[in-house]
Design a protein around this motif. Structure first.
Motif, PDB file in Angstrom:
ATOM      1  N   VAL A  76       0.849  -1.191   0.000  1.00  5.63           N
ATOM      2  CA  VAL A  76       0.000   0.000   0.000  1.00  5.63           C
ATOM      3  C   VAL A  76       0.885   1.241   0.000  1.00  5.63           C
ATOM      4  N   SER A  77       0.305   2.323  -0.459  1.00  6.76           N
ATOM      5  CA  SER A  77       1.019   3.595  -0.484  1.00  6.76           C
ATOM      6  C   SER A  77       0.180   4.632   0.256  1.00  6.76           C
ATOM      7  N   VAL A  78       0.795   5.306   1.193  1.00  8.01           N
ATOM      8  CA  VAL A  78       0.079   6.327   1.976  1.00  8.01           C
ATOM      9  C   VAL A  78       0.953   7.579   2.079  1.00  8.01           C
ATOM     10  N   LEU A  79       0.377   8.613   2.631  1.00  9.09           N
ATOM     11  CA  LEU A  79       1.122   9.854   2.860  1.00  9.09           C
ATOM     12  C   LEU A  79       1.512   9.957   4.335  1.00  9.09           C
ATOM     13  N   VAL A  80       2.520  10.739   4.598  1.00  8.74           N
ATOM     14  CA  VAL A  80       2.921  10.994   5.990  1.00  8.74           C
ATOM     15  C   VAL A  80       1.706  11.510   6.762  1.00  8.74           C
ATOM     16  N   GLY A  81       1.446  10.911   7.908  1.00 10.59           N
ATOM     17  CA  GLY A  81       0.298  11.308   8.725  1.00 10.59           C
ATOM     18  C   GLY A  81      -0.894  10.396   8.547  1.00 10.59           C
ATOM     19  N   GLN A  82      -0.905   9.624   7.464  1.00 10.59           N
ATOM     20  CA  GLN A  82      -2.048   8.734   7.225  1.00 10.59           C
ATOM     21  C   GLN A  82      -1.918   7.455   8.046  1.00 10.59           C
ATOM     22  N   THR A  83      -3.052   6.820   8.211  1.00  9.01           N
ATOM     23  CA  THR A  83      -3.130   5.634   9.076  1.00  9.01           C
ATOM     24  C   THR A  83      -3.474   4.397   8.252  1.00  9.01           C
ATOM     25  N   VAL A  84      -2.764   3.311   8.567  1.00  5.92           N
ATOM     26  CA  VAL A  84      -3.085   2.012   7.964  1.00  5.92           C
ATOM     27  C   VAL A  84      -3.642   1.105   9.057  1.00  5.92           C
ATOM     28  N   PHE A  85      -4.757   0.441   8.740  1.00  5.54           N
ATOM     29  CA  PHE A  85      -5.391  -0.497   9.670  1.00  5.54           C
ATOM     30  C   PHE A  85      -5.067  -1.916   9.221  1.00  5.54           C
ATOM     31  N   PHE A  86      -4.452  -2.675  10.089  1.00  8.77           N
ATOM     32  CA  PHE A  86      -4.158  -4.081   9.809  1.00  8.77           C
ATOM     33  C   PHE A  86      -5.229  -4.902  10.538  1.00  8.77           C
ATOM     34  N   ALA A  87      -6.148  -5.429   9.779  1.00  7.00           N
ATOM     35  CA  ALA A  87      -7.289  -6.146  10.357  1.00  7.00           C
ATOM     36  C   ALA A  87      -7.053  -7.645  10.210  1.00  7.00           C
ATOM     37  N   VAL A  88      -6.978  -8.324  11.348  1.00  3.06           N
ATOM     38  CA  VAL A  88      -6.686  -9.759  11.340  1.00  3.06           C
ATOM     39  C   VAL A  88      -8.004 -10.530  11.519  1.00  3.06           C
ATOM     40  N   GLU A  89      -8.402 -11.205  10.429  1.00  5.25           N
ATOM     41  CA  GLU A  89      -9.626 -12.011  10.514  1.00  5.25           C
ATOM     42  C   GLU A  89      -9.309 -13.305  11.254  1.00  5.25           C
ATOM     43  N   LYS A  90      -8.264 -13.971  10.768  1.00  2.00           N
ATOM     44  CA  LYS A  90      -7.821 -15.189  11.455  1.00  2.00           C
ATOM     45  C   LYS A  90      -6.360 -15.429  11.115  1.00  2.00           C
ATOM     46  N   ALA A  91      -5.555 -15.637  12.130  1.00  2.48           N
ATOM     47  CA  ALA A  91      -4.131 -15.909  11.920  1.00  2.48           C
ATOM     48  C   ALA A  91      -3.613 -16.674  13.126  1.00  2.48           C
ATOM     49  N   GLU A  92      -2.375 -17.069  13.018  1.00  2.85           N
ATOM     50  CA  GLU A  92      -1.817 -17.903  14.094  1.00  2.85           C
ATOM     51  C   GLU A  92      -0.990 -17.092  15.089  1.00  2.85           C
ATOM     52  N   GLY A  93      -1.478 -15.938  15.405  1.00  6.94           N
ATOM     53  CA  GLY A  93      -0.754 -15.134  16.389  1.00  6.94           C
ATOM     54  C   GLY A  93       0.413 -14.396  15.751  1.00  6.94           C
ATOM     55  N   VAL A  94       0.091 -13.376  14.965  1.00  7.10           N
ATOM     56  CA  VAL A  94       1.121 -12.681  14.190  1.00  7.10           C
ATOM     57  C   VAL A  94       1.396 -11.300  14.775  1.00  7.10           C
ATOM     58  N   THR A  95       2.504 -10.742  14.361  1.00  5.24           N
ATOM     59  CA  THR A  95       2.790  -9.339  14.681  1.00  5.24           C
ATOM     60  C   THR A  95       2.875  -8.570  13.371  1.00  5.24           C
ATOM     61  N   ILE A  96       2.691  -7.295  13.468  1.00  2.00           N
ATOM     62  CA  ILE A  96       2.908  -6.404  12.324  1.00  2.00           C
ATOM     63  C   ILE A  96       4.115  -5.571  12.723  1.00  2.00           C
ATOM     64  N   THR A  97       5.260  -5.853  12.139  1.00  6.57           N
ATOM     65  CA  THR A  97       6.505  -5.249  12.626  1.00  6.57           C
ATOM     66  C   THR A  97       7.402  -4.839  11.454  1.00  6.57           C
ATOM     67  N   ASP A  98       7.854  -3.625  11.505  1.00  8.57           N
ATOM     68  CA  ASP A  98       8.869  -3.159  10.555  1.00  8.57           C
ATOM     69  C   ASP A  98      10.070  -4.114  10.660  1.00  8.57           C
ATOM     70  N   ARG A  99      10.462  -4.686   9.527  1.00  7.92           N
ATOM     71  CA  ARG A  99      11.533  -5.699   9.577  1.00  7.92           C
ATOM     72  C   ARG A  99      12.842  -5.133  10.124  1.00  7.92           C
ATOM     73  N   ARG A 100      13.024  -3.828   9.983  1.00 15.35           N
ATOM     74  CA  ARG A 100      14.269  -3.223  10.479  1.00 15.35           C
ATOM     75  C   ARG A 100      14.350  -3.282  11.995  1.00 15.35           C
ATOM     76  N   LEU A 101      13.205  -3.523  12.654  1.00 16.44           N
ATOM     77  CA  LEU A 101      13.184  -3.551  14.119  1.00 16.44           C
ATOM     78  C   LEU A 101      13.450  -4.930  14.679  1.00 16.44           C
ATOM     79  N   LYS A 102      13.684  -5.892  13.787  1.00 14.07           N
ATOM     80  CA  LYS A 102      13.884  -7.261  14.259  1.00 14.07           C
ATOM     81  C   LYS A 102      15.091  -7.327  15.191  1.00 14.07           C
ATOM     82  N   VAL A 103      14.864  -7.909  16.332  1.00  9.19           N
ATOM     83  CA  VAL A 103      15.949  -8.052  17.301  1.00  9.19           C
ATOM     84  C   VAL A 103      16.350  -9.516  17.362  1.00  9.19           C
TER      85      VAL A 103
END
Lengths: 265, 216
Positions: free
Chosen positions: B183-210
Motif C-alpha cells: 500500500v502507499s500512503v502519505l505521511v500522517g495517514q493511518t493504515v489499519f491491519f485487520a486480522v480475521e484469522k491468523a496464528e498469532g502474528v505481529t505487524i513489525t517493521d523488519r528493520r526492528l527485528k531483534v
C-alpha cells in the motif's frame, strides 16, 4: 634626560605586537541568554593575529586590520510548539466486515523541545587605538597597550551565514520528528524568521566584543632589578641596577617611534 | 518513536479486539512473548455479556493507556460490554512507553503481540520511507508500505492533505496472507491491519527485528 632610552619604529612595534598576540594565545568564553522563544547557550574561542602598528604622538598605538579568529558553538533550544501549531491526527473510522465499525481517537502530537547545534568559524578584522600603560606589577615593569573603547566589528555577513547554517541544522533535526514532514519547510522558515539577522547580530556582537573589550597586549616586560653582570667569584658579586621608573610614549623625530624611558639607580 | 510494531503500541497506534464470546476477561499490559497471564494475574477486566435476542448495534469502547505511579494504567480499568462489541486501546501521551495488551477468559484469549482473530492494529506513519513489514512470530506474513511526503506548498494543498488524513487504508490478514500486500500512503495517514484469522502474528517493521540470544 632618562638614564636609558629604548626606541622602536613602527616595524619593530609591529613585531612586538605579533609577539604579544602569540603570548596572549587562545581565549575562551561561554554563556547563555534568551532570544525570544529561544534559549541560546554558546561557547566561543578566539585568538588575535596580524595587524600593523601605526604610532601616533603622543601616546597612541593604532593597530590596523587586526584579525580576530573565532570559533563559535551555539545550541538553540526551544519548544517547537511555540513556533508551529501542534498537529492533530483526526478521528478515522473504517468498516471492517468481520469486526464492524472501528474509529480511532483524535490524537494530537505535541511537538517536542529541541536543541539545534550550530558551529561557525570566521575571521573579523578591526582597527583600534591603544594607549600605553607602563606599570610595576610585583617585581616586574610592564608596558601594556590597552585598547580604547570597543572597535566596530563588521559582522553582518557572519550573522547571515550563521542564520543560514541554523536553517540547515534545523531542517536536519526536524526531519527526525514524526509527523512534521508536511510542516518541515514552514517550520524552518518560522524558526529562522523568529530569530532573524537582527537576532543573530544582537547575539554575535556582544560575544565577539568580549574578546576585544578591555583588550590589553603586553609589549614589554622587564624585572625591576636588572642583572648587569652575574656573580663570578666569591669576592666579585653580581652587579644589578634598579629600574626606578619606566615611561612609554610615542615621539616623532625622523619617524614615529615608540620610546621607553628608564630611570635607574 | 514512531515505529510500525504491534508489539509496542505508542502514540499514533491503536489495538482493537472484537469480543464475540461472552465471559469475563482479565488483561494487563505485558512484554511481548510473555503473552499468557496466570489465572490470578491481570489488573483490568472486561465483562462480556451475551448478546440478547434483539441485539443492538455493536459498540466500540475506548480504553486510554497512560502511566500512573510508574505503571501502565487502563482508563477505564473495568469495562462491561456486550458480545460483538469492540474495545480499542490507545494512548495520547507521548511519554507512555510502547505497550502490548494481552488477556484471557476461561475459553478465549487475545494479545496485541500475537494477533489471532477479529483483531486490529492501526499505525499512523510519521516519516516518508519505504517499509517492509513482517511477522516476528515467524508465520511468514509480510507486506510493504510506501510512505510519501504530501504536497503542502499551498493552502489548497494543505486542505487536501488534511482531508486525506481522515481516511484510512485497510490491510486484511487471513492466515499467512495480507491483502493488499503493498500500500502507499502519505505521511500522517493511518493504515489499519485487520486480522480475521491468523496464528498469532505481529505487524513489525523488519528493520526492528531483534536477534534474541539463545541460551546454550
Amino acid at each position: 634626560m632618562p638614564d636609558i632610552l629604548v626606541a622602536a619604529d613602527e616595524a619593530a612595534a609591529t613585531e612586538l605586537l605579533h609577539d604579544a598576540e602569540t603570548t596572549l594565545g587562545t581565549l575562551s568564553r561561554s554563556g547563555s541568554r534568551s532570544l525570544g522563544p529561544f534559549n541560546v547557550s554558546w561557547s566561543a574561542s578566539a585568538f588575535l593575529a596580524g595587524g600593523a602598528v601605526d604610532l601616533i604622538v603622543p601616546n597612541v598605538i593604532r593597530i590596523s586590520n587586526c584579525e580576530l579568529h573565532y570559533n563559535l558553538h551555539f545550541a538553540f533550544s526551544f519548544d517547537l510548539s511555540n513556533i508551529i501549531p501542534d498537529f492533530c491526527l483526526p478521528q478515522i473510522c473504517v468498516h471492517i466486515p468481520f469486526i464492524g465499525n472501528v474509529c480511532t481517537p483524535r490524537i494530537c502530537v505535541n511537538w517536542p523541545t529541541i536543541t539545534i547545534p550550530v558551529n561557525f568559524s570566521d575571521v573579523v578584522r578591526f582597527t583600534a587605538d591603544f594607549t600605553l600603560n607602563a606599570h610595576l606589577s610585583g617585581s616586574n615593569w610592564l608596558i601594556d597597550a590597552v585598547i580604547v573603547g570597543i572597535p566596530n566589528l563588521q559582522i553582518s555577513v557572519a550573522a547571515a551565514a550563521i542564520l543560514a547554517a541554523l536553517g540547515v541544522a534545523a531542517g536536519a533535526i526536524l526531519l527526525g520528528i514524526p509527523f512534521i514532514g508536511p510542516f518541515l519547510a514552514g517550520a524552518v522558515v518560522a524558526i529562522t524568521a523568529a530569530i532573524g539577522i537582527a537576532g543573530i547580530t544582537g547575539l554575535l556582537g556582544p560575544i565577539l566584543s568580549l574578546f576585544v573589550s578591555g583588550l590589553s597586549f603586553n609589549i614589554y616586560r622587564q624585572p625591576r632589578v636588572f642583572n648587569v653582570l652575574p656573580a663570578s667569584l666569591p669576592l666579585d658579586p653580581a652587579v644589578n641596577i634598579n629600574l626606578n621608573s619606566i615611561a612609554a610614549s610615542v615621539s616623532h623625530t625622523n619617524e614615529d617611534e615608540l620610546l621607553i624611558a628608564v630611570e635607574i639607580s | 518513536m514512531n515505529s510500525l510494531d504491534s508489539r509496542f503500541c505508542r502514540v499514533g497506534d491503536t489495538f482493537a479486539q472484537k469480543f464475540s464470546q461472552a465471559g469475563r476477561y482479565i488483561y494487563d499490559f505485558n512484554l511481548p512473548g510473555l503473552d499468557q497471564l496466570g489465572k490470578e494475574n491481570g489488573r483490568f477486566t472486561i465483562s462480556v455479556a451475551k448478546a440478547g435476542d434483539n441485539k443492538p448495534e455493536p459498540k466500540q469502547h475506548f480504553v486510554n493507556v497512560r502511566v500512573a505511579e510508574k505503571k501502565l494504567i487502563a482508563d477505564p480499568p473495568n469495562l462491561e460490554i456486550a458480545a460483538g462489541d469492540v474495545v480499542l486501546w490507545s494512548t495520547n501521551d507521548q511519554s507512555t512507553p510502547g505497550f502490548s495488551v494481552s488477556g484471557h477468559s476461561e475459553k478465549d484469549s487475545f494479545n496485541s503481540a500475537a494477533l489471532a482473530r477479529e483483531a486490529l492494529y492501526s499505525h499512523a506513519f510519521g516519516s516518508p520511507e519505504e517499509i517492509e513489514w513482517g511477522d516476528m512470530n515467524g508465520h511468514g506474513l509480510s507486506g510493504k508500505i510506501s510512505v510519501k511526503m504530501p504536497a503542502t506548498k499551498t493552502a489548497s494543498d494543505m486542505d487536501s492533505f488534511k482531508e486525506l488524513l481522515t481516511t484510512g487504508t485497510v490491510v486484511t490478514i487471513r492466515g499467512g496472507k495480507a491483502e493488499p500486500a503493498q500500500v502507499s500512503v502519505l505521511v500522517g495517514q493511518t493504515v489499519f491491519f485487520a486480522v480475521e484469522k491468523a496464528e498469532g502474528v505481529t505487524i513489525t517493521d523488519r528493520r526492528l527485528k531483534v536477534e534474541i540470544p539463545v541460551l546454550q
